[in-house]
Design an enzyme around this catalytic site. Sequence first.
Site, PDB file in Angstrom:
ATOM      1  N   ARG A   1      -6.362   0.770  -5.493  1.00 46.27           N
ATOM      2  CA  ARG A   1      -5.096   1.384  -5.077  1.00 46.27           C
ATOM      3  C   ARG A   1      -4.730   2.544  -5.999  1.00 46.27           C
ATOM      4  O   ARG A   1      -4.121   3.519  -5.568  1.00 46.27           O
ATOM      5  CB  ARG A   1      -3.961   0.351  -5.131  1.00 46.27           C
TER       6      ARG A   1
ATOM      7  N   ASP B   1      -6.410  -0.352  -0.497  1.00 46.27           N
ATOM      8  CA  ASP B   1      -7.186  -1.239  -1.364  1.00 46.27           C
ATOM      9  C   ASP B   1      -8.396  -1.837  -0.672  1.00 46.27           C
ATOM     10  O   ASP B   1      -8.540  -1.782   0.549  1.00 46.27           O
ATOM     11  CB  ASP B   1      -6.304  -2.396  -1.855  1.00 46.27           C
TER      12      ASP B   1
ATOM     13  N   ASP C   1      -3.747   1.715  11.835  1.00 43.73           N
ATOM     14  CA  ASP C   1      -5.019   1.716  12.577  1.00 43.73           C
ATOM     15  C   ASP C   1      -4.881   0.948  13.889  1.00 43.73           C
ATOM     16  O   ASP C   1      -4.701   1.538  14.929  1.00 43.73           O
ATOM     17  CB  ASP C   1      -6.209   1.228  11.730  1.00 43.73           C
TER      18      ASP C   1
ATOM     19  N   GLY D   1       0.776  -1.229   0.000  1.00 46.23           N
ATOM     20  CA  GLY D   1       0.000   0.000   0.000  1.00 46.23           C
ATOM     21  C   GLY D   1       0.807   1.278   0.000  1.00 46.23           C
ATOM     22  O   GLY D   1       0.335   2.326  -0.413  1.00 46.23           O
TER      23      GLY D   1
ATOM     24  N   VAL E   1     -11.789   3.436   3.732  1.00 47.99           N
ATOM     25  CA  VAL E   1     -11.363   4.283   2.623  1.00 47.99           C
ATOM     26  C   VAL E   1     -10.405   3.526   1.705  1.00 47.99           C
ATOM     27  O   VAL E   1      -9.715   2.600   2.142  1.00 47.99           O
ATOM     28  CB  VAL E   1     -10.693   5.582   3.121  1.00 47.99           C
TER      29      VAL E   1
ATOM     30  N   GLU F   1       4.843   4.275   6.241  1.00 49.64           N
ATOM     31  CA  GLU F   1       3.656   3.407   6.176  1.00 49.64           C
ATOM     32  C   GLU F   1       2.489   4.216   5.631  1.00 49.64           C
ATOM     33  O   GLU F   1       2.377   5.420   5.893  1.00 49.64           O
ATOM     34  CB  GLU F   1       3.346   2.878   7.592  1.00 49.64           C
ATOM     35  N   ASP F   2       1.631   3.557   4.871  1.00 49.42           N
ATOM     36  CA  ASP F   2       0.488   4.288   4.311  1.00 49.42           C
ATOM     37  C   ASP F   2      -0.577   4.562   5.376  1.00 49.42           C
ATOM     38  O   ASP F   2      -1.114   5.653   5.449  1.00 49.42           O
ATOM     39  CB  ASP F   2      -0.110   3.547   3.110  1.00 49.42           C
TER      40      ASP F   2
END
Lengths: 194, 130
Positions: free
Chosen positions: A176, A170, A114, A55, A164, A110-111
Amino acid sequence: MGAISRPGPENEMAGDIQQVFVSTEVLQKRVGELGRAISVDYQGKNPILVGALKGVFFFMADLLRAITIPVEVDFIAISSYSAEARDRGVVRVTKDLDLPVTGRHVIFVEDVVDTGLTLNYLVNSLRARQPASLEVCVLFNKVTRRLIDVPVRYKGFDLPDYFVVGYGLDHHERYRNLPYVGILKPEVLFNTRH
Amino acid sequence: MEEQTKKPQPVFIHPIEQAFARILDFYGVTWEYEPRTFPLAWDQEGNVIEAFKPDFYLPEQNLYVELTTLRPKLTLRKNRKLKKIKELYPDINIKLFKRRELRNMMLRFGMAAEAEQIFGTDAQEKQERD
Protein backbone atom coordinates in the site's frame (compact mmCIF):
# COMPACT_ATOMS: atom_id res chain seq x y z
CA MET A 1 7.56 15.72 -3.71
CA GLY A 2 11.21 15.28 -2.87
CA ALA A 3 10.48 13.31 0.30
CA ILE A 4 8.58 10.57 -1.52
CA SER A 5 10.59 7.44 -2.24
CA ARG A 6 11.00 6.24 -5.80
CA PRO A 7 11.39 2.77 -7.30
CA GLY A 8 14.94 1.65 -6.93
CA PRO A 9 17.31 -0.22 -4.67
CA GLU A 10 16.34 1.96 -1.69
CA ASN A 11 12.75 0.71 -1.79
CA GLU A 12 12.65 -2.90 -0.60
CA MET A 13 9.31 -3.57 -2.33
CA ALA A 14 10.48 -2.41 -5.74
CA GLY A 15 11.96 -5.84 -6.45
CA ASP A 16 8.47 -7.33 -6.49
CA ILE A 17 7.23 -4.88 -9.09
CA GLN A 18 7.34 -5.90 -12.73
CA GLN A 19 6.52 -2.47 -14.11
CA VAL A 20 5.57 0.95 -12.80
CA PHE A 21 2.13 1.53 -14.27
CA VAL A 22 1.24 5.00 -12.99
CA SER A 23 4.12 7.10 -11.73
CA THR A 24 4.04 9.30 -8.66
CA GLU A 25 4.14 12.40 -10.82
CA VAL A 26 1.21 11.31 -13.00
CA LEU A 27 -0.80 10.32 -9.92
CA GLN A 28 -0.25 13.66 -8.24
CA LYS A 29 -1.12 15.60 -11.38
CA ARG A 30 -4.41 13.76 -11.87
CA VAL A 31 -5.39 13.95 -8.20
CA GLY A 32 -4.77 17.69 -8.37
CA GLU A 33 -7.10 17.96 -11.35
CA LEU A 34 -9.81 16.04 -9.52
CA GLY A 35 -9.41 18.28 -6.49
CA ARG A 36 -9.78 21.39 -8.59
CA ALA A 37 -12.89 20.02 -10.32
CA ILE A 38 -14.52 19.23 -6.98
CA SER A 39 -13.59 22.68 -5.67
CA VAL A 40 -15.41 24.32 -8.56
CA ASP A 41 -18.46 22.04 -8.52
CA TYR A 42 -19.03 22.21 -4.77
CA GLN A 43 -18.38 25.90 -4.15
CA GLY A 44 -20.52 26.98 -1.19
CA LYS A 45 -21.87 23.45 -0.56
CA ASN A 46 -19.55 22.31 2.24
CA PRO A 47 -19.53 18.69 1.08
CA ILE A 48 -18.59 15.64 3.12
CA LEU A 49 -16.03 13.35 1.52
CA VAL A 50 -16.59 9.76 2.60
CA GLY A 51 -13.89 7.17 2.00
CA ALA A 52 -13.99 3.40 2.32
CA LEU A 53 -11.08 2.07 4.35
CA LYS A 54 -8.40 0.99 3.95
CA GLY A 55 -7.17 1.43 0.41
CA VAL A 56 -8.49 4.95 -0.06
CA PHE A 57 -6.48 6.75 2.57
CA PHE A 58 -3.54 7.77 0.36
CA PHE A 59 -5.85 9.07 -2.35
CA MET A 60 -8.10 10.77 0.17
CA ALA A 61 -5.19 12.55 1.84
CA ASP A 62 -3.87 13.93 -1.45
CA LEU A 63 -7.34 14.74 -2.78
CA LEU A 64 -8.25 16.69 0.35
CA ARG A 65 -5.10 18.77 0.04
CA ALA A 66 -5.91 19.53 -3.58
CA ILE A 67 -9.41 20.80 -2.72
CA THR A 68 -9.52 24.52 -2.05
CA ILE A 69 -13.01 24.86 -0.52
CA PRO A 70 -14.17 23.90 2.98
CA VAL A 71 -14.97 20.19 3.22
CA GLU A 72 -15.47 17.61 5.92
CA VAL A 73 -14.19 14.04 5.82
CA ASP A 74 -15.30 10.75 7.25
CA PHE A 75 -14.58 7.08 6.72
CA ILE A 76 -16.57 3.90 6.56
CA ALA A 77 -15.33 0.31 6.52
CA ILE A 78 -16.99 -2.93 5.55
CA SER A 79 -15.93 -6.52 5.96
CA SER A 80 -14.02 -7.63 2.93
CA TYR A 81 -14.67 -10.90 1.20
CA SER A 82 -12.40 -13.74 2.19
CA ALA A 83 -12.65 -17.45 2.82
CA GLU A 84 -13.22 -16.68 6.51
CA ALA A 85 -15.72 -13.87 5.91
CA ARG A 86 -17.89 -15.91 3.59
CA ASP A 87 -18.46 -18.43 6.37
CA ARG A 88 -19.74 -15.61 8.57
CA GLY A 89 -22.40 -14.59 6.04
CA VAL A 90 -22.94 -11.37 4.17
CA VAL A 91 -21.01 -8.13 3.98
CA ARG A 92 -21.42 -5.80 6.97
CA VAL A 93 -20.29 -2.38 8.08
CA THR A 94 -17.37 -2.72 10.50
CA LYS A 95 -16.76 1.01 11.00
CA ASP A 96 -19.67 3.35 10.47
CA LEU A 97 -19.63 7.07 9.75
CA ASP A 98 -19.14 9.46 12.65
CA LEU A 99 -20.81 12.38 10.86
CA PRO A 100 -24.51 12.46 9.94
CA VAL A 101 -24.91 12.81 6.17
CA THR A 102 -28.66 13.33 5.95
CA GLY A 103 -29.33 16.48 3.94
CA ARG A 104 -25.63 16.97 3.18
CA HIS A 105 -23.78 16.91 -0.13
CA VAL A 106 -21.74 13.70 -0.09
CA ILE A 107 -18.86 12.68 -2.33
CA PHE A 108 -18.03 9.03 -1.93
CA VAL A 109 -14.31 8.53 -2.58
CA GLU A 110 -12.98 5.12 -3.57
CA ASP A 111 -9.52 3.99 -4.60
CA VAL A 112 -10.57 1.40 -7.18
CA VAL A 113 -13.75 0.09 -8.71
CA ASP A 114 -13.73 -3.15 -10.65
CA THR A 115 -16.73 -5.45 -10.20
CA GLY A 116 -18.74 -2.63 -8.65
CA LEU A 117 -19.94 -4.98 -5.89
CA THR A 118 -18.34 -3.07 -3.02
CA LEU A 119 -19.10 0.33 -4.49
CA ASN A 120 -22.73 -0.60 -5.10
CA TYR A 121 -23.15 -1.80 -1.53
CA LEU A 122 -21.61 1.33 -0.06
CA VAL A 123 -23.44 3.76 -2.33
CA ASN A 124 -26.73 2.09 -1.47
CA SER A 125 -25.86 2.32 2.21
CA LEU A 126 -25.13 6.05 1.88
CA ARG A 127 -28.19 6.72 -0.27
CA ALA A 128 -30.41 5.17 2.40
CA ARG A 129 -29.27 7.97 4.75
CA GLN A 130 -30.87 10.52 2.43
CA PRO A 131 -28.07 12.94 1.61
CA ALA A 132 -28.90 16.11 -0.36
CA SER A 133 -26.75 14.71 -3.17
CA LEU A 134 -24.41 11.79 -3.65
CA GLU A 135 -21.63 11.54 -6.22
CA VAL A 136 -18.78 9.10 -6.64
CA CYS A 137 -15.09 9.88 -7.10
CA VAL A 138 -12.87 6.95 -8.08
CA LEU A 139 -9.16 7.01 -8.72
CA PHE A 140 -8.83 3.74 -10.61
CA ASN A 141 -11.53 2.32 -12.83
CA LYS A 142 -11.28 -1.24 -14.13
CA VAL A 143 -14.13 -1.53 -16.59
CA THR A 144 -13.28 -5.01 -17.81
CA ARG A 145 -14.54 -6.64 -14.63
CA ARG A 146 -17.65 -4.53 -14.10
CA LEU A 147 -20.73 -6.43 -12.94
CA ILE A 148 -22.74 -3.60 -11.46
CA ASP A 149 -22.66 -0.17 -13.01
CA VAL A 150 -22.58 2.69 -10.55
CA PRO A 151 -22.36 6.20 -12.05
CA VAL A 152 -18.94 7.76 -11.41
CA ARG A 153 -18.75 11.54 -11.64
CA TYR A 154 -15.02 11.97 -10.98
CA LYS A 155 -12.60 9.40 -12.36
CA GLY A 156 -8.82 9.33 -12.23
CA PHE A 157 -7.60 6.57 -14.51
CA ASP A 158 -8.96 3.66 -16.51
CA LEU A 159 -6.88 0.59 -15.75
CA PRO A 160 -6.61 -2.62 -17.78
CA ASP A 161 -7.06 -5.85 -15.88
CA TYR A 162 -3.60 -6.19 -14.40
CA PHE A 163 -3.13 -6.91 -10.73
CA VAL A 164 -1.71 -3.62 -9.54
CA VAL A 165 -0.52 -2.46 -6.13
CA GLY A 166 0.65 0.73 -4.52
CA TYR A 167 -0.83 4.09 -3.55
CA GLY A 168 -3.24 2.28 -1.23
CA LEU A 169 -3.78 -0.87 -3.31
CA ASP A 170 -2.54 -4.00 -1.60
CA HIS A 171 -1.73 -7.64 -2.04
CA HIS A 172 -2.12 -9.46 1.28
CA GLU A 173 -2.01 -6.03 2.96
CA ARG A 174 1.42 -5.26 1.49
CA TYR A 175 2.56 -2.63 -0.99
CA ARG A 176 0.00 0.00 0.00
CA ASN A 177 2.85 2.37 0.83
CA LEU A 178 4.43 2.29 -2.62
CA PRO A 179 4.18 5.88 -3.88
CA TYR A 180 3.31 4.73 -7.39
CA VAL A 181 1.05 2.07 -8.92
CA GLY A 182 2.87 -0.98 -10.22
CA ILE A 183 2.18 -4.39 -11.69
CA LEU A 184 3.21 -7.22 -9.39
CA LYS A 185 5.51 -9.89 -10.71
CA PRO A 186 3.56 -13.10 -11.44
CA GLU A 187 5.65 -15.13 -9.01
CA VAL A 188 4.66 -12.78 -6.19
CA LEU A 189 0.94 -12.96 -6.94
CA PHE A 190 0.47 -16.55 -5.83
CA ASN A 191 2.97 -16.47 -3.00
CA THR A 192 0.71 -16.79 0.01
CA ARG A 193 3.55 -17.22 2.47
CA HIS A 194 3.75 -13.61 3.58
CA MET B 1 -26.94 -9.41 13.01
CA GLU B 2 -28.93 -10.29 9.95
CA GLU B 3 -29.12 -13.97 9.27
CA GLN B 4 -28.28 -15.00 5.75
CA THR B 5 -31.16 -16.74 4.09
CA LYS B 6 -29.98 -20.14 3.01
CA LYS B 7 -31.19 -21.06 -0.43
CA PRO B 8 -30.74 -24.39 -2.09
CA GLN B 9 -27.48 -24.34 -4.03
CA PRO B 10 -27.39 -25.71 -7.57
CA VAL B 11 -24.82 -28.26 -8.56
CA PHE B 12 -22.11 -26.17 -10.13
CA ILE B 13 -20.20 -27.58 -13.06
CA HIS B 14 -16.93 -25.89 -12.19
CA PRO B 15 -15.46 -24.68 -8.88
CA ILE B 16 -15.06 -21.15 -10.25
CA GLU B 17 -18.84 -20.94 -10.56
CA GLN B 18 -19.30 -21.82 -6.92
CA ALA B 19 -16.68 -19.26 -5.89
CA PHE B 20 -18.38 -16.63 -8.03
CA ALA B 21 -21.80 -17.42 -6.55
CA ARG B 22 -20.42 -17.09 -3.03
CA ILE B 23 -19.00 -13.65 -3.83
CA LEU B 24 -22.38 -12.54 -5.20
CA ASP B 25 -24.13 -13.89 -2.10
CA PHE B 26 -21.70 -12.04 0.15
CA TYR B 27 -22.58 -8.72 -1.49
CA GLY B 28 -26.29 -9.47 -1.61
CA VAL B 29 -26.54 -9.67 -5.40
CA THR B 30 -29.40 -11.83 -6.64
CA TRP B 31 -28.37 -14.46 -9.18
CA GLU B 32 -29.75 -17.39 -11.10
CA TYR B 33 -27.65 -20.30 -12.33
CA GLU B 34 -27.98 -21.28 -15.98
CA PRO B 35 -31.63 -20.17 -16.17
CA ARG B 36 -31.91 -19.93 -19.94
CA THR B 37 -30.62 -21.67 -23.03
CA PHE B 38 -30.21 -19.65 -26.18
CA PRO B 39 -30.54 -21.63 -29.44
CA LEU B 40 -27.82 -20.57 -31.87
CA ALA B 41 -28.31 -22.84 -34.89
CA TRP B 42 -31.03 -25.07 -36.31
CA ASP B 43 -31.13 -27.87 -38.88
CA GLN B 44 -33.49 -27.91 -41.84
CA GLU B 45 -36.27 -29.43 -39.71
CA GLY B 46 -35.98 -26.63 -37.18
CA ASN B 47 -34.25 -28.70 -34.53
CA VAL B 48 -31.73 -26.87 -32.39
CA ILE B 49 -28.25 -28.12 -33.22
CA GLU B 50 -26.25 -25.52 -31.32
CA ALA B 51 -27.10 -23.63 -28.16
CA PHE B 52 -25.49 -21.58 -25.46
CA LYS B 53 -26.38 -21.49 -21.77
CA PRO B 54 -24.71 -18.62 -19.90
CA ASP B 55 -23.55 -19.55 -16.41
CA PHE B 56 -25.35 -16.81 -14.46
CA TYR B 57 -28.13 -14.29 -14.80
CA LEU B 58 -28.22 -11.25 -12.52
CA PRO B 59 -31.87 -10.09 -12.69
CA GLU B 60 -31.33 -6.75 -10.94
CA GLN B 61 -28.65 -5.87 -13.48
CA ASN B 62 -30.38 -7.68 -16.35
CA LEU B 63 -27.01 -9.20 -17.12
CA TYR B 64 -25.93 -12.67 -18.20
CA VAL B 65 -22.46 -13.71 -17.10
CA GLU B 66 -20.29 -16.39 -18.60
CA LEU B 67 -17.11 -17.51 -16.85
CA THR B 68 -14.18 -19.24 -18.45
CA THR B 69 -10.99 -20.55 -16.95
CA LEU B 70 -9.70 -21.66 -20.32
CA ARG B 71 -6.43 -20.27 -21.57
CA PRO B 72 -6.98 -17.65 -24.30
CA LYS B 73 -5.85 -19.95 -27.10
CA LEU B 74 -8.58 -22.45 -26.14
CA THR B 75 -11.47 -19.98 -26.05
CA LEU B 76 -12.05 -19.68 -29.81
CA ARG B 77 -15.23 -21.78 -29.71
CA LYS B 78 -16.65 -19.89 -26.77
CA ASN B 79 -15.82 -16.55 -28.33
CA ARG B 80 -17.56 -17.62 -31.52
CA LYS B 81 -20.68 -18.59 -29.59
CA LEU B 82 -20.70 -15.30 -27.74
CA LYS B 83 -20.41 -13.41 -31.00
CA LYS B 84 -23.31 -15.41 -32.37
CA ILE B 85 -25.50 -14.87 -29.32
CA LYS B 86 -24.99 -11.12 -29.62
CA GLU B 87 -25.98 -11.25 -33.27
CA LEU B 88 -29.10 -13.36 -32.71
CA TYR B 89 -30.20 -11.78 -29.42
CA PRO B 90 -29.03 -8.16 -29.60
CA ASP B 91 -31.23 -7.07 -26.70
CA ILE B 92 -29.58 -9.23 -24.06
CA ASN B 93 -26.62 -8.09 -22.03
CA ILE B 94 -23.92 -10.70 -21.64
CA LYS B 95 -20.44 -10.42 -20.23
CA LEU B 96 -17.61 -12.90 -20.50
CA PHE B 97 -15.18 -13.09 -17.61
CA LYS B 98 -11.93 -14.51 -18.89
CA ARG B 99 -9.28 -16.52 -17.12
CA ARG B 100 -7.06 -13.62 -16.10
CA GLU B 101 -9.99 -11.46 -15.05
CA LEU B 102 -11.34 -14.24 -12.84
CA ARG B 103 -7.95 -14.98 -11.36
CA ASN B 104 -7.35 -11.33 -10.55
CA MET B 105 -10.86 -11.00 -9.13
CA MET B 106 -10.22 -13.91 -6.78
CA LEU B 107 -6.87 -12.52 -5.75
CA ARG B 108 -8.45 -9.13 -5.07
CA PHE B 109 -11.05 -10.86 -2.89
CA GLY B 110 -8.31 -12.57 -0.90
CA MET B 111 -8.81 -16.00 -2.43
CA ALA B 112 -5.24 -16.76 -3.48
CA ALA B 113 -5.36 -20.38 -2.39
CA GLU B 114 -8.64 -21.02 -4.21
CA ALA B 115 -7.34 -19.22 -7.28
CA GLU B 116 -4.25 -21.37 -7.32
CA GLN B 117 -6.38 -24.51 -7.06
CA ILE B 118 -8.66 -23.46 -9.89
CA PHE B 119 -6.11 -21.96 -12.22
CA GLY B 120 -3.11 -24.03 -11.24
CA THR B 121 -3.28 -26.94 -13.64
CA ASP B 122 -4.20 -27.57 -17.22
CA ALA B 123 -6.08 -30.68 -16.14
CA GLN B 124 -8.65 -28.62 -14.33
CA GLU B 125 -9.32 -26.58 -17.44
CA LYS B 126 -10.61 -29.67 -19.22
CA GLN B 127 -13.49 -30.01 -16.78
CA GLU B 128 -15.03 -26.83 -18.15
CA ARG B 129 -17.98 -27.02 -20.49
CA ASP B 130 -18.59 -24.36 -23.08
